[in-house]
Design an enzyme around this catalytic site. Sequence first.
Site, PDB file in Angstrom:
ATOM      1  N   ALA A 166       3.586   4.296  -6.374  1.00  0.00           N
ATOM      2  CA  ALA A 166       3.179   5.425  -7.199  1.00  0.00           C
ATOM      3  C   ALA A 166       2.992   6.623  -6.283  1.00  0.00           C
ATOM      4  O   ALA A 166       2.836   6.474  -5.070  1.00  0.00           O
ATOM      5  CB  ALA A 166       1.870   5.088  -7.911  1.00  0.00           C
ATOM      6  N   GLU A 181       6.521  -3.266  -8.356  1.00  0.00           N
ATOM      7  CA  GLU A 181       6.287  -3.561  -9.772  1.00  0.00           C
ATOM      8  C   GLU A 181       7.505  -3.219 -10.636  1.00  0.00           C
ATOM      9  O   GLU A 181       7.793  -3.908 -11.610  1.00  0.00           O
ATOM     10  CB  GLU A 181       5.030  -2.812 -10.253  1.00  0.00           C
ATOM     11  CG  GLU A 181       3.772  -3.409  -9.621  1.00  0.00           C
ATOM     12  CD  GLU A 181       2.515  -2.611  -9.910  1.00  0.00           C
ATOM     13  OE1 GLU A 181       2.510  -1.406  -9.612  1.00  0.00           O
ATOM     14  OE2 GLU A 181       1.557  -3.188 -10.454  1.00  0.00           O
ATOM     15  N   GLU A 208      -1.561  -1.683  -2.452  1.00  0.00           N
ATOM     16  CA  GLU A 208      -2.594  -0.911  -3.162  1.00  0.00           C
ATOM     17  C   GLU A 208      -3.991  -1.190  -2.630  1.00  0.00           C
ATOM     18  O   GLU A 208      -4.837  -0.306  -2.544  1.00  0.00           O
ATOM     19  CB  GLU A 208      -2.558  -1.226  -4.666  1.00  0.00           C
ATOM     20  CG  GLU A 208      -1.363  -0.628  -5.403  1.00  0.00           C
ATOM     21  CD  GLU A 208      -0.157  -1.537  -5.422  1.00  0.00           C
ATOM     22  OE1 GLU A 208      -0.084  -2.477  -4.588  1.00  0.00           O
ATOM     23  OE2 GLU A 208       0.730  -1.323  -6.266  1.00  0.00           O
ATOM     24  N   GLY A 237       3.932   0.310  -6.774  1.00  0.00           N
ATOM     25  CA  GLY A 237       4.661   0.541  -8.017  1.00  0.00           C
ATOM     26  C   GLY A 237       6.148   0.230  -7.874  1.00  0.00           C
ATOM     27  O   GLY A 237       6.805  -0.162  -8.842  1.00  0.00           O
TER      28      GLY A 237
HETATM   29  N1  3HC Z   1       2.810   8.855  -2.529  1.00  0.00           N
HETATM   30  C1  3HC Z   1       2.867  10.108  -2.056  1.00  0.00           C
HETATM   31  N2  3HC Z   1       3.246  10.410  -0.812  1.00  0.00           N
HETATM   32  C2  3HC Z   1       3.585   9.408  -0.004  1.00  0.00           C
HETATM   33  C3  3HC Z   1       3.539   8.072  -0.435  1.00  0.00           C
HETATM   34  C4  3HC Z   1       3.140   7.802  -1.761  1.00  0.00           C
HETATM   35  N3  3HC Z   1       3.087   6.554  -2.251  1.00  0.00           N
HETATM   36  N4  3HC Z   1       3.926   7.285   0.585  1.00  0.00           N
HETATM   37  C5  3HC Z   1       4.211   8.100   1.610  1.00  0.00           C
HETATM   38  N5  3HC Z   1       4.007   9.383   1.268  1.00  0.00           N
HETATM   39  C6  3HC Z   1       4.241  10.580   2.090  1.00  0.00           C
HETATM   40  C7  3HC Z   1       3.354  10.593   3.319  1.00  0.00           C
HETATM   41  O1  3HC Z   1       2.109  11.166   3.047  1.00  0.00           O
HETATM   42  C8  3HC Z   1       4.168  11.418   4.282  1.00  0.00           C
HETATM   43  O2  3HC Z   1       3.972  12.761   3.946  1.00  0.00           O
HETATM   44  P1  3HC Z   1       4.005  13.911   5.085  1.00  0.00           P
HETATM   45  O3  3HC Z   1       5.371  13.820   5.683  1.00  0.00           O
HETATM   46  O4  3HC Z   1       3.751  15.139   4.309  1.00  0.00           O
HETATM   47  O5  3HC Z   1       2.905  13.566   6.036  1.00  0.00           O
HETATM   48  C9  3HC Z   1       5.603  11.061   3.925  1.00  0.00           C
HETATM   49  O6  3HC Z   1       5.539  10.494   2.604  1.00  0.00           O
HETATM   50  C10 3HC Z   1       6.247  10.043   4.843  1.00  0.00           C
HETATM   51  O7  3HC Z   1       5.370   8.923   4.959  1.00  0.00           O
HETATM   52  P2  3HC Z   1       5.112   8.196   6.364  1.00  0.00           P
HETATM   53  O8  3HC Z   1       4.871   9.221   7.404  1.00  0.00           O
HETATM   54  O9  3HC Z   1       4.082   7.180   6.115  1.00  0.00           O
HETATM   55  O10 3HC Z   1       6.543   7.546   6.598  1.00  0.00           O
HETATM   56  P3  3HC Z   1       6.911   6.149   7.239  1.00  0.00           P
HETATM   57  O11 3HC Z   1       8.385   6.092   7.228  1.00  0.00           O
HETATM   58  O12 3HC Z   1       6.165   5.945   8.499  1.00  0.00           O
HETATM   59  O13 3HC Z   1       6.348   5.044   6.209  1.00  0.00           O
HETATM   60  C11 3HC Z   1       5.975   4.002   4.075  1.00  0.00           C
HETATM   61  C12 3HC Z   1       6.882   4.934   4.941  1.00  0.00           C
HETATM   62  C13 3HC Z   1       5.997   2.581   4.653  1.00  0.00           C
HETATM   63  C14 3HC Z   1       6.508   4.016   2.688  1.00  0.00           C
HETATM   64  C15 3HC Z   1       4.519   4.532   4.122  1.00  0.00           C
HETATM   65  O14 3HC Z   1       4.552   5.911   3.813  1.00  0.00           O
HETATM   66  C16 3HC Z   1       3.578   3.879   3.163  1.00  0.00           C
HETATM   67  O15 3HC Z   1       3.063   2.819   3.447  1.00  0.00           O
HETATM   68  N6  3HC Z   1       3.310   4.539   2.022  1.00  0.00           N
HETATM   69  C17 3HC Z   1       2.315   4.108   1.063  1.00  0.00           C
HETATM   70  C18 3HC Z   1       2.798   2.972   0.228  1.00  0.00           C
HETATM   71  C19 3HC Z   1       1.769   2.614  -0.792  1.00  0.00           C
HETATM   72  O16 3HC Z   1       0.594   2.517  -0.533  1.00  0.00           O
HETATM   73  N7  3HC Z   1       2.230   2.376  -2.017  1.00  0.00           N
HETATM   74  C20 3HC Z   1       1.366   2.008  -3.083  1.00  0.00           C
HETATM   75  C21 3HC Z   1       0.950   3.252  -3.818  1.00  0.00           C
HETATM   76  S1  3HC Z   1      -0.244   2.915  -5.049  1.00  0.00           S
HETATM   77  C22 3HC Z   1       0.622   2.288  -6.345  1.00  0.00           C
HETATM   78  O17 3HC Z   1       1.786   2.087  -6.235  1.00  0.00           O
HETATM   79  C23 3HC Z   1      -0.176   2.048  -7.582  1.00  0.00           C
HETATM   80  C24 3HC Z   1       0.602   1.256  -8.599  1.00  0.00           C
HETATM   81  O18 3HC Z   1       0.340  -0.107  -8.454  1.00  0.00           O
HETATM   82  C25 3HC Z   1       0.203   1.638 -10.024  1.00  0.00           C
END
Ligand code: 3HC
Length: 675
Positions: free
Chosen positions: A63, A105, A125, A102
């Site tokens: 998400a 999912e 998450e 997400g």
């Molecule tokens: N939403 C918004 N922005 C995000 C994001 C997300 N889910 N994931 C990454 N970004 C942004 C980062 O903030 C970063 O922004 P910046 O360049 O402005 O600083 C940019 O994307 C690149 O991210 P990274 O520097 O972390 O890039 P990497 O290549 O090192 O890593 C990744 C990529 C493994 C995808 C890592 O970004 C990550 O772990 N992201 C989070 C994943 C996550 O937690 N997903 C679950 C979200 S909650 C959800 O899905 C709820 C659902 O169940 C309803």
Amino acid sequence: MTSPITTARHGDVLVITSDNPPVNALGAAVRQGLQAGIQEAAGDDSIKAVIITCAGKTFFAGADITEFGKPMAEPGLPTLVDQIEALDKPVIAAVHGTALGGGCEVALASHYRIAVPSAKFGLPEVKLGILPGAGGTQRLPRVAGVEFALELAAKGDPVSAKAAQAAGLVDRLAGEDSLLADALAFANEVADARPLPRASEKPVSADPAVFEAFRATNAKRFRGFEAPATIIDLIERTSTLPYAEGVVQERNDFMKLIMGVQSAAQRHIFFAERKASKIDGIADDIALRPINKVGVIGAGTMGGGISMNFLSAGIPVTIVDMQQEALDRGTGVMRKNYEGSAAKGRIKPEQVDQAMGLLTPTLNLADLADCDLIIEAVYESMDVKKDIFGKLDAIAKPGAILASNTSYLDINEIAASTQRPGDVLGMHFFSPANVMKLLEVVRGDKTADDVLATVMALSKKIRKVAVVAGVCYGFIGNRMLIPRQMEAMKMLHEGATPQQIDQVHVEFGMPMGPFQMSDLAGVDIGWHRDPTRIENIRDALAAEGRWGQKKGAGFYDYDEKRNPSPSPRVAEIIADFRAKTGTPQHEITEDEIIVRTLYTMVNEGALILAEGKAQRASDIDVVWIYGYGWPVYRGGPMFWADTVGLKKIVEGLEKYGFEVAPLLREKAEKGERFN
Ligand code: 3HC
């Protein structure tokens, strides 16, 4: 605005592609586009199957976290994934990169999943203080079993496509470079197969004992966190509740967690960690210096740990010490550490020799002549360090970066002992340096921009979270430790016990309290070494050889397994000292401990910020999370202060007679926050 989603026909198959850089987060426009794609497929009889895939470096990484806390534009992710699953034509998720949260999912709601071997699947998450809120806790156990679901969702670490395949989460592996072609072939194969395999319709069977065992095994890891327990409960209920009821429960729990302080704190840290790498006043595209070879001076615990970071990243290291014996001991410890990791399965056995093969031990400082970065890690003496940097100045090649691992000393003074202060900075690693994720990068007055930027970029390669600090005594982390340790000690004089103070810190969520930390680090650190000069309780302990864990005795007594117990001898020492000094005694409350050891840290943090020694409040939070184990669910000291309320912090400090930092007072008065 053009949609990040495009659709294209490949024969009977509709390919829906998302292109939403950098990580294909499932923001509103993506969800709307996906929904339109599904509707297109539903309304067109000539379409027999659908593929959902992503352009760019990854499948949906989750998400869009930046949307959290704002009103959610339709369709919400739970609605969207239900529509995907409900389609009466096969939907195939074609995955590369990371299918996280997400994204995972969406894959679970698809009827089939195909992935390239390098892909990863995860439900991270929990690391944001929330839970998979689009059916993940209910579909994953049905597809891949409860044990796999517990691991993935409650711990949050991703797994390889291969592991996902073994568990049943991935149906088929594609060629690394032929994902779309292989997905199309798959789609054509299953186009007419009915009934469609829908995750929500699969039965779950689970041994009830599995859940208790999982809770017990991971009790320490989950201590203090709200989300893991909720996730485990939700997965447990899949075997007793129908899917339709399970997802309602999941939604309610998701909303509860996302409104909570823990999730706000953990999301703050997610972004804080990424912001920390950005350096104020330096352009992102500044040319960096190449770092192909590193030199480390000192083969002690720090030098060895520092070297391992580079060796593990495939960067050759020349390590120097003055004595052959110290060099042998140091390299021996490094090898043992690698072998230990291999024995635990954290690295492959062949990686031990690979890493150690990149190491060149030497007694000759001149052997550092070809290094691009040289890190000094000898003991804390300004004279010794200045002497080394003076010598390095004559040895290091032009353009080499010269770094000191000092934890307290003045980098400007060290830099001034060379003719090239622009090439000098601090790289303060935290012990054990091969494990702890924090790196304070200390920017001297004359440190060149490209030198700072190079080291910040390099820190990512060695998997550290780096924070820029200015020159001051103890930089960010240790400077804030000073008031904490000092006040803890004063409270011993005034009536508290070590265990009482430590307990407050452990209950707060710290891995250990001030005295446990002192015992671990060494009570003798910084001691004047004169057993007849006893000016405080620490001196009294050190004079008796109670130097902490390494001696089996410090503020606590330790058994052979290093289990601590309250020490009657320490109680006597404390009582003697109180009597001798006539310090007035009072009952020390939990409130007093929190104000004097935690509010004072916030106060120091405000000074650091006002002096520009930290770039931003969130950097201070990152330092304490990754360097000292501050509980991530409290978001670091400055974020925590925001949640307590700065007015309350000021009142607490005043109550116990502390001078309030002007910035803290100003923010409190204006009703502002640090973050
Ligand atoms: N939403 C918004 N922005 C995000 C994001 C997300 N889910 N994931 C990454 N970004 C942004 C980062 O903030 C970063 O922004 P910046 O360049 O402005 O600083 C940019 O994307 C690149 O991210 P990274 O520097 O972390 O890039 P990497 O290549 O090192 O890593 C990744 C990529 C493994 C995808 C890592 O970004 C990550 O772990 N992201 C989070 C994943 C996550 O937690 N997903 C679950 C979200 S909650 C959800 O899905 C709820 C659902 O169940 C309803």
